[in-house]
Write an enzyme that holds these catalytic residues in place. Structure first.
Site, PDB file in Angstrom:
ATOM      1  N   GLY A  15       0.827  -1.196   0.000  1.00  0.00           N
ATOM      2  CA  GLY A  15       0.000   0.000   0.000  1.00  0.00           C
ATOM      3  C   GLY A  15       0.864   1.249   0.000  1.00  0.00           C
ATOM      4  O   GLY A  15       1.922   1.293  -0.640  1.00  0.00           O
ATOM      5  N   GLU A  79      -8.054  -0.831   3.445  1.00  0.00           N
ATOM      6  CA  GLU A  79      -6.904  -1.137   4.285  1.00  0.00           C
ATOM      7  C   GLU A  79      -7.379  -1.889   5.523  1.00  0.00           C
ATOM      8  O   GLU A  79      -8.127  -1.351   6.324  1.00  0.00           O
ATOM      9  CB  GLU A  79      -6.183   0.147   4.675  1.00  0.00           C
ATOM     10  CG  GLU A  79      -5.629   0.889   3.471  1.00  0.00           C
ATOM     11  CD  GLU A  79      -4.875   2.134   3.862  1.00  0.00           C
ATOM     12  OE1 GLU A  79      -3.786   2.005   4.445  1.00  0.00           O
ATOM     13  OE2 GLU A  79      -5.404   3.232   3.595  1.00  0.00           O
TER      14      GLU A  79
END
Length: 170
Positions: A15, A79
């Site tokens: 990420g 996330e």
């Protein structure tokens, strides 16, 4: 949100690199294709639920879905913070999650410390809510064992304990 509980799985990818390093709260990120296939009624915000890496154990989790206003992201993301201490990163592994409930909308914060405090509060709320019998039973859903190693594009079938169609997120 009529799409809850929502089941999805996908490969863990790198990420923004902020979870562990800047926040001290590691997160696992899905590919854009998983994010792009969320049902329309799953709005941005903070969710709680269950997560499993590969064929491992099922743990409580919190997930941020959205643009992370504090960081002014231009790309929507999912996330996942799995509430468990892992010995190492698991990039490339298949992460299976079930979103069980909604905690709050996403919002910006005046400081990094305020963001971290909010995330820690979200984690505590998730831990409590997932102890409720109606949420705890989803931990044992056959979604976590039926195709744990598969990140197939095909939708899976609902389990007997789930009234929603299981969506594969790809």
């Amino acid at each position: 949100m009529k799409s809850l509980p929502y089941f999805c799985r996908g490969e863990v990818v790198r990420g923004f690199g902020r979870g562990s390093k800047e926040l001290g709260i590691p997160t696992a990120n899905f590919r854009d294709s998983v994010v792009d296939n969320l049902p329309a009624d799953i709005s941005t915000g903070i969710y709680y639920g269950w997560a499993c890496v590969g064929n491992g154990d099922v743990y409580k989790m919190v997930m941020s879905i959205g643009w992370n206003p504090y960081y002014k992201n231009t790309k929507k993301s999912m996330e996942t913070h799995v509430i468990h201490k892992f010995k190492e990163d698991f990039y490339g592994e298949v992460l299976s999650v079930v979103l069980v409930g909604y905690i709050r909308p996403e919002r910006s914060f005046n400081s990094l410390e305020a963001l971290i405090a909010a995330i820690n509060s979200d984690i505590e709320e998730a831990k409590m809510k997932l102890e409720l019998p109606e949420h705890h039973k989803l931990k044992d859903d056959n979604f976590f064992t039926s195709t744990a190693n598969s990140s197939s594009v095909l939708p899976t079938t609902p389990s007997p304990s789930t009234s929603q169609t299981i969506m594969n997120g790809h």
